[in-house]
Write an enzyme that holds these catalytic residues in place. Sequence first.
Site, PDB file in Angstrom:
ATOM      1  N   ASP A  44       0.840  -1.210   0.000  1.00 65.60           N
ATOM      2  CA  ASP A  44       0.000   0.000   0.000  1.00 65.60           C
ATOM      3  C   ASP A  44       0.872   1.257   0.000  1.00 65.60           C
ATOM      4  O   ASP A  44       0.616   2.209  -0.730  1.00 65.60           O
ATOM      5  CB  ASP A  44      -1.023   0.009   1.161  1.00 65.60           C
ATOM      6  CG  ASP A  44      -0.533  -0.694   2.422  1.00 65.60           C
ATOM      7  OD1 ASP A  44       0.542  -1.315   2.378  1.00 65.60           O
ATOM      8  OD2 ASP A  44      -1.228  -0.615   3.448  1.00 65.60           O
ATOM      9  N   ASP A  72       0.659  -7.593 -11.003  1.00 63.60           N
ATOM     10  CA  ASP A  72      -0.353  -7.294 -12.008  1.00 63.60           C
ATOM     11  C   ASP A  72      -0.896  -5.877 -11.793  1.00 63.60           C
ATOM     12  O   ASP A  72      -0.973  -5.047 -12.710  1.00 63.60           O
ATOM     13  CB  ASP A  72      -1.482  -8.335 -11.881  1.00 63.60           C
ATOM     14  CG  ASP A  72      -2.401  -8.357 -13.088  1.00 63.60           C
ATOM     15  OD1 ASP A  72      -2.170  -7.563 -14.014  1.00 63.60           O
ATOM     16  OD2 ASP A  72      -3.351  -9.155 -13.098  1.00 63.60           O
ATOM     17  N   ASP A  90      -0.140  -1.890 -14.101  1.00 63.51           N
ATOM     18  CA  ASP A  90      -1.064  -0.921 -14.699  1.00 63.51           C
ATOM     19  C   ASP A  90      -0.901   0.450 -14.051  1.00 63.51           C
ATOM     20  O   ASP A  90      -0.991   1.485 -14.726  1.00 63.51           O
ATOM     21  CB  ASP A  90      -2.520  -1.394 -14.558  1.00 63.51           C
ATOM     22  CG  ASP A  90      -2.905  -2.402 -15.644  1.00 63.51           C
ATOM     23  OD1 ASP A  90      -2.026  -3.178 -16.046  1.00 63.51           O
ATOM     24  OD2 ASP A  90      -4.070  -2.404 -16.087  1.00 63.51           O
TER      25      ASP A  90
END
Length: 335
Positions: free
Chosen positions: A204, A228, A232
């Site tokens: 985080d 993953d 992005d």
Amino acid sequence: MIHTVTLIPGDGIGPEVISAARCVIEATGVTINWEEINAGGEALKHYGTLLPDALIESIKRNRVALKGPITTQVAEGFPSLNVRLRKMFDLYANFRPIKNMPNVPCRFGNVDLMVVRENTEDLYAGLEHEVVPGVVESLKIITERASTRIARFAFDYARKLARREVCAVHKANIMKMSDGLFLNCVRIVASQYPEIKYRELIVDNTCMQLVLNPQQFDILLLENLYGDIISDLGAGLIGGLGLVPGANIGVDGAIFEAVHGSAPDIAGKGVANPTAVMLSSALLLEHLNELEAGRRLRSAIEGVYAEGKHITRDLGGTATTQEFTEAVLRQIDSI
Ligand code: NAI
């Protein structure tokens, strides 16, 4: 030398960007004999199966493939063929270079980081079941073997390319056993590469740090799911998914593909940005030991951005896939 490479066009924008990439690869002068066999919905129409045996045999034989994105339905339908191919060929390392291109409007400059993602286990093991109605269980599998080999891949890569730091990303404060095992394996490997800086960051906090100061990162080493998601996020830092290439590497094979998916919202319109698949093709050429051709292709793509006249719609320009491809071809000719 003639190389034989399996070509998987995929679906959605896949066939458009793959055909653009094929064009520019051929323009570098490298001779490739393409074995074109599709997977997914398109393969179902032609072969009556989502993953034709002919495709599996072709990848086994050639040990290298260029792949377009394949659509996977959300919360129903068949399991992801992308994940299946990576597991079937034990393509354990997924690496994704995230680097600015000139003239692309984005929030940050001087971003040059590499996502190294474990590609075969974690929550992507696909082990889900219903315990009782209303309760499902999804198993997160982390093994010493997979964690150690992905760590070794990241540190070997850092050593080979003289990168400065590897940062392991985790949530071992909560998942003390699974992410704890991952971290312990990485620490052992890190101790064998004293010249490369090593640090750890909770996932985080990593997200926040990435959107505040992405330039601080060099190589990010992550389990499958975090890798993953962070890929992005990283793409967003430099302008979008149209720009980020990828490679899935194993001991006996490699599949090159962009980070982006099949982009159904723009499929068939001729406006998809082929940069990510073209940059993946440069990685493929380097994997085939066609180093000069790989470098030339990458410089040609960078040349088009530096010129700034043929930027695609996703990055604020007006160029179509074809116009962008023609501009890359002109650059290749001029290098
Ligand atoms: P996506 O990556 O397909 O699209 C996300 C957004 O980025 C869309 O607005 C799209 O138009 C844009 N975009 C993506 N690539 C672009 C490009 N080259 N040029 C211009 N704009 C681009 O992600 P989404 O919508 O979450 O997934 C769509 C499908 O793709 C899903 O079925 C998913 O499972 C599949 N997928 C397949 C992957 C693969 O085959 N490796 C990877 C990621 C998703």
